[in-house]
Scaffold this active site. Structure first.
Site, PDB file in Angstrom:
ATOM      1  CE  LYS A  13       0.938   1.244   4.437  1.00  0.00           C
ATOM      2  NZ  LYS A  13       1.627   2.497   4.861  1.00  0.00           N
ATOM      3  N   GLY A 101       7.428   1.330   4.922  1.00  0.00           N
ATOM      4  CA  GLY A 101       6.146   2.025   4.933  1.00  0.00           C
ATOM      5  C   GLY A 101       5.173   1.521   3.895  1.00  0.00           C
ATOM      6  CG  PHE A 102       6.357   0.115   0.405  1.00  0.00           C
ATOM      7  CD1 PHE A 102       5.835   1.074  -0.451  1.00  0.00           C
ATOM      8  CD2 PHE A 102       7.733   0.070   0.594  1.00  0.00           C
ATOM      9  CE1 PHE A 102       6.663   1.957  -1.122  1.00  0.00           C
ATOM     10  CE2 PHE A 102       8.576   0.953  -0.073  1.00  0.00           C
ATOM     11  CZ  PHE A 102       8.042   1.901  -0.934  1.00  0.00           C
ATOM     12  N   GLY A 103       3.686  -1.496   4.110  1.00  0.00           N
ATOM     13  CA  GLY A 103       2.674  -2.326   4.756  1.00  0.00           C
ATOM     14  C   GLY A 103       2.852  -3.819   4.637  1.00  0.00           C
ATOM     15  N   GLY A 104       4.065  -4.304   4.387  1.00  0.00           N
ATOM     16  CA  GLY A 104       4.264  -5.719   4.130  1.00  0.00           C
ATOM     17  C   GLY A 104       3.798  -6.637   5.241  1.00  0.00           C
ATOM     18  N   GLY A 105       4.222  -6.385   6.471  1.00  0.00           N
ATOM     19  CA  GLY A 105       3.849  -7.255   7.575  1.00  0.00           C
ATOM     20  C   GLY A 105       2.355  -7.276   7.820  1.00  0.00           C
ATOM     21  CB  SER A 107      -0.095  -6.755   3.187  1.00  0.00           C
ATOM     22  OG  SER A 107      -0.840  -7.247   2.091  1.00  0.00           O
TER      23      SER A 107
END
Length: 285
Positions: A13, A101-105, A107
């Site tokens: 995200k 800051g891309f929300g990997g964990g 998601s």
């Protein structure tokens, strides 16, 4: 993968803007942001177990112990709350950089919750899964619901939001500063005026409260912004070091990518209104 495994998307995200509009009496900050889901991200492999155990395979997340892995914690939480005797094997193909800051964990955790709800035959529904996800992290319900959204407060108030098509040039400077540390920064702006969605749609709201803090303290983030400024208007996503520039079409994003210094870790992705996970879970006609 061997027999019994199935693969599921865990999309990244972007925070298209992020403001801190105040602080509550309990110490939590009031935030305002817009989440944009992407067509790119991790891949989560899952396999049903009959012995009730949750096992992580392949060292899913480098440097993260199994007990701290949000995907494992999501499976354990769902198993406990639904009183399930079944278990699962979990393997994560990591593409989303940790701490960017891309929300990997978050998601990955949402994908585990939603898919195990199906594999275990629970049928808990979107709202109950979102409530469980919130116990793991404020962003998990965003991925579980699978739609772009505006968010206010401490992440619990989500408003589905449809956005125009867009492509994004993404850069990971490799910087990972703990969010709690950033929230303690004395130069963080904590009292911004709330934005309206109409202001955001008009392009008048693009700021991120963490951007000036990270740019001052992290040379790699400042260098990424300087490079991206040559091809567009750079922005920060979330509270990580990840940066991006928005484009109206893929050709513009690809042209900009070709103009960036090769030393940067950069790639492109498309924004989507519906999560690839939501599409994958949809009943087939």
């Amino acid at each position: 993968m061997s027999e019994g495994w199935s693969a599921w998307p865990a999309p990244a995200k972007l925070n298209l803007f992020l403001r801190i509009t105040g602080r509550r009496a309990d110490g939590y900050h009031e935030l305002q942001t817009v989440f944009r889901l992407l067509d790119w991200g991790d891949r989560v492999w899952l396999r049903l177990r009959r012995d009730g155990r949750i096992e992580r395979h392949g060292g899913s997340v480098p440097g993260v112990a199994a007990g701290d892995d949000l995907a494992v914690r999501a499976a354990e939480l769902l198993r406990k709350e639904a009183n399930v005797a079944l278990g699962a094997d979990i393997r994560i193909e990591k593409r989303i950089p940790a701490g960017g800051g891309f929300g990997g964990g978050s998601s990955d955790a949402a994908t585990v919750l939603c898919v195990l709800d199906r594999l275990w035959g629970l049928g808990l529904g979107e709202d109950r899964l979102a409530a469980l996800g919130r116990r793991l992290g404020a962003e998990v319900p965003v991925f579980g619901r699978g739609r772009g959204a505006g968010a206010e407060g401490v992440g619990g108030r989500l408003r589905p939001l449809s956005l125009p098509p867009a492509w994004y040039l993404l850069v990971d400077p490799g910087v990972h500063v703990p969010t709690a540390e950033l929230f303690r920064a004395p130069d963080l702006t904590r009292n911004s005026s709330p934005a309206t969605i109409s202001d955001f749609i008009a392009g008048a709201v693009l700021d991120n409260a963490f951007e000036p803090v990270l740019r001052r303290r992290e040379p790699a983030v400042e260098a990424a912004f300087a490079a991206l400024a040559q091809v567009g208007t750079p922005r920060l996503t979330g509270s990580g070091g990840g940066c991006f520039v928005e484009f109206a079409d893929r050709a513009g994003a690809e042209d900009a990518l070709a103009r960036l210094p090769r030393r940067l870790r950069a790639w492109i992705a498309a924004g989507v209104d519906e999560s690839p996970l939501r599409a994958a879970l949809a009943p087939r006609a």
